[in-house]
Enzyme design. Sequence first.
Site, mmCIF file in Angstrom:
data_model
loop_
_atom_site.group_PDB
_atom_site.id
_atom_site.type_symbol
_atom_site.label_atom_id
_atom_site.label_comp_id
_atom_site.label_asym_id
_atom_site.label_seq_id
_atom_site.Cartn_x
_atom_site.Cartn_y
_atom_site.Cartn_z
ATOM 1 N N HIS A 37 -20.903 -37.584 -24.116
ATOM 2 C CA HIS A 37 -20.315 -38.782 -23.519
ATOM 3 C C HIS A 37 -20.854 -40.045 -24.190
ATOM 4 O O HIS A 37 -21.832 -40.011 -24.926
ATOM 5 C CB HIS A 37 -20.563 -38.821 -22.006
ATOM 6 N N ASP A 41 -22.003 -43.903 -22.969
ATOM 7 C CA ASP A 41 -22.365 -44.620 -21.748
ATOM 8 C C ASP A 41 -21.441 -45.796 -21.444
ATOM 9 O O ASP A 41 -21.118 -46.050 -20.287
ATOM 10 C CB ASP A 41 -23.817 -45.094 -21.807
ATOM 11 N N HIS A 69 -23.607 -38.841 -27.127
ATOM 12 C CA HIS A 69 -24.794 -38.025 -26.845
ATOM 13 C C HIS A 69 -24.552 -37.081 -25.681
ATOM 14 O O HIS A 69 -23.541 -37.156 -24.988
ATOM 15 C CB HIS A 69 -26.003 -38.932 -26.548
ATOM 16 N N ARG A 94 -36.636 -31.529 -15.169
ATOM 17 C CA ARG A 94 -36.713 -32.688 -16.078
ATOM 18 C C ARG A 94 -36.478 -33.945 -15.248
ATOM 19 O O ARG A 94 -35.444 -34.080 -14.602
ATOM 20 C CB ARG A 94 -35.641 -32.554 -17.161
#
Length: 140
Positions: A51, A53, A109, A119
């Site tokens: 995607h 941002d 990314h 995470r």
Amino acid sequence: LCRDVRQRIQQRIARVFGISSSALYLTKPTFFSRMNSTGAKTTHDEYWHPHVDKVTYGSFDYTSLLYLSDYSKDFGGGRFVFMDADSNRTVEPRAGRVSFFTSGSENLHRVERVLWGTRFAITISFSCDPQHGIGDPLLA
């Protein structure tokens, strides 16, 4: 603490990209993420898809990630991957590491699926448009 971290990241982004820190405005959403190997409940939980941002969050001009856990110690998988035409570049999260980048199509990314563990990261983003600016979050 949140304001101090935001200001330090904002100043660093401004310095690296050669713009005035006062021309950057905190924008929403600023969010805490907890990723693990649990299956996605909604399409928004499917973080592993490529995607941009700026497309996803309209107001983002600069995106930063403050990692709160360590790759290979606290979780497996979950690395941040910039997807380039020639080759991918990967960021291994480390607690305290900050990565930042322009939010446009030049920075397609994704995040690898987390295979084990959890995470943790905080996304703090900035706009160059004062109309998209927000105040620092208040914690109660």
